[in-house]
Design a protein around this motif. Sequence first.
Motif, PDB file in Angstrom:
ATOM      1  N   CYS A  40       3.011   9.985  12.832  1.00 55.91           N
ATOM      2  CA  CYS A  40       3.358   8.787  12.070  1.00 55.91           C
ATOM      3  C   CYS A  40       3.043   9.026  10.598  1.00 55.91           C
ATOM      4  O   CYS A  40       1.971   9.513  10.257  1.00 55.91           O
ATOM      5  N   VAL A  41       3.981   8.706   9.738  1.00 54.95           N
ATOM      6  CA  VAL A  41       3.777   8.804   8.294  1.00 54.95           C
ATOM      7  C   VAL A  41       3.791   7.385   7.732  1.00 54.95           C
ATOM      8  O   VAL A  41       4.771   6.664   7.890  1.00 54.95           O
ATOM      9  N   GLU A  42       2.699   6.985   7.108  1.00 53.71           N
ATOM     10  CA  GLU A  42       2.632   5.676   6.463  1.00 53.71           C
ATOM     11  C   GLU A  42       3.016   5.846   5.000  1.00 53.71           C
ATOM     12  O   GLU A  42       2.446   6.676   4.306  1.00 53.71           O
ATOM     13  N   VAL A  43       3.974   5.082   4.555  1.00 60.21           N
ATOM     14  CA  VAL A  43       4.420   5.186   3.168  1.00 60.21           C
ATOM     15  C   VAL A  43       3.661   4.163   2.329  1.00 60.21           C
ATOM     16  O   VAL A  43       4.018   2.995   2.274  1.00 60.21           O
ATOM     17  N   GLU A  44       2.587   4.627   1.699  1.00 63.21           N
ATOM     18  CA  GLU A  44       1.794   3.795   0.789  1.00 63.21           C
ATOM     19  C   GLU A  44       1.816   4.388  -0.613  1.00 63.21           C
ATOM     20  O   GLU A  44       1.104   3.937  -1.485  1.00 63.21           O
ATOM     21  N   ASP A  45       2.635   5.416  -0.798  1.00 64.34           N
ATOM     22  CA  ASP A  45       2.725   6.137  -2.065  1.00 64.34           C
ATOM     23  C   ASP A  45       3.677   5.400  -3.002  1.00 64.34           C
ATOM     24  O   ASP A  45       4.878   5.313  -2.751  1.00 64.34           O
ATOM     25  N   ASP A  46       3.158   4.852  -4.098  1.00 62.71           N
ATOM     26  CA  ASP A  46       3.979   4.091  -5.041  1.00 62.71           C
ATOM     27  C   ASP A  46       4.921   4.974  -5.858  1.00 62.71           C
ATOM     28  O   ASP A  46       5.743   4.458  -6.609  1.00 62.71           O
ATOM     29  N   THR A  47       4.825   6.299  -5.706  1.00 65.03           N
ATOM     30  CA  THR A  47       5.736   7.204  -6.407  1.00 65.03           C
ATOM     31  C   THR A  47       7.181   6.853  -6.100  1.00 65.03           C
ATOM     32  O   THR A  47       8.065   7.016  -6.930  1.00 65.03           O
ATOM     33  N   PHE A  48       7.437   6.369  -4.898  1.00 66.57           N
ATOM     34  CA  PHE A  48       8.795   6.081  -4.450  1.00 66.57           C
ATOM     35  C   PHE A  48       9.167   4.611  -4.589  1.00 66.57           C
ATOM     36  O   PHE A  48      10.219   4.188  -4.142  1.00 66.57           O
ATOM     37  N   GLY A  49       8.286   3.845  -5.178  1.00 63.55           N
ATOM     38  CA  GLY A  49       8.564   2.429  -5.369  1.00 63.55           C
ATOM     39  C   GLY A  49       8.288   1.620  -4.117  1.00 63.55           C
ATOM     40  O   GLY A  49       7.779   2.127  -3.126  1.00 63.55           O
ATOM     41  N   LYS A  50       8.637   0.373  -4.166  1.00 64.88           N
ATOM     42  CA  LYS A  50       8.337  -0.540  -3.067  1.00 64.88           C
ATOM     43  C   LYS A  50       9.600  -1.061  -2.398  1.00 64.88           C
ATOM     44  O   LYS A  50       9.573  -2.048  -1.686  1.00 64.88           O
ATOM     45  N   THR A  51      10.712  -0.381  -2.617  1.00 64.27           N
ATOM     46  CA  THR A  51      11.976  -0.813  -2.022  1.00 64.27           C
ATOM     47  C   THR A  51      12.214  -0.091  -0.701  1.00 64.27           C
ATOM     48  O   THR A  51      11.609   0.953  -0.426  1.00 64.27           O
ATOM     49  N   LEU A  52      13.112  -0.628   0.095  1.00 62.40           N
ATOM     50  CA  LEU A  52      13.479   0.031   1.347  1.00 62.40           C
ATOM     51  C   LEU A  52      14.057   1.417   1.067  1.00 62.40           C
ATOM     52  O   LEU A  52      13.700   2.392   1.720  1.00 62.40           O
ATOM     53  N   ALA A  53      14.930   1.513   0.074  1.00 64.13           N
ATOM     54  CA  ALA A  53      15.525   2.814  -0.275  1.00 64.13           C
ATOM     55  C   ALA A  53      14.449   3.814  -0.696  1.00 64.13           C
ATOM     56  O   ALA A  53      14.506   4.996  -0.325  1.00 64.13           O
ATOM     57  N   GLY A  54      13.454   3.363  -1.435  1.00 62.46           N
ATOM     58  CA  GLY A  54      12.356   4.237  -1.846  1.00 62.46           C
ATOM     59  C   GLY A  54      11.542   4.714  -0.660  1.00 62.46           C
ATOM     60  O   GLY A  54      11.179   5.895  -0.570  1.00 62.46           O
TER      61      GLY A  54
END
Length: 78
Positions: A40-54
């Motif tokens: 499981c990878v949790e996406v908490e990295d703001d580098t990619f923004g907070k959008t679904l596409a990010g």
Amino acid sequence: MGVFAAPLEWHQPRIPGFGEMDWGRFIGAVMETSYRGPICVEVEDDTFGKTLAGRQRALKVARNVLEPHLPPEFRRPP
């Protein structure tokens, strides 16, 4: 490194490929334990923004970083 503390007091969340973690070594150690369950990878990295596409882009990057370290049965079909 730091000490364990409340979130963000000593670390910045990064997806695989954007931090300092040696993912090949980590996954190798996990595979030595005979674990063959989900990853499981949790996406908490703001580098990619907070959008679904990010978040979707972040997961693709993480997959591309982790996949070469996985046994063949865990990789996507060619």
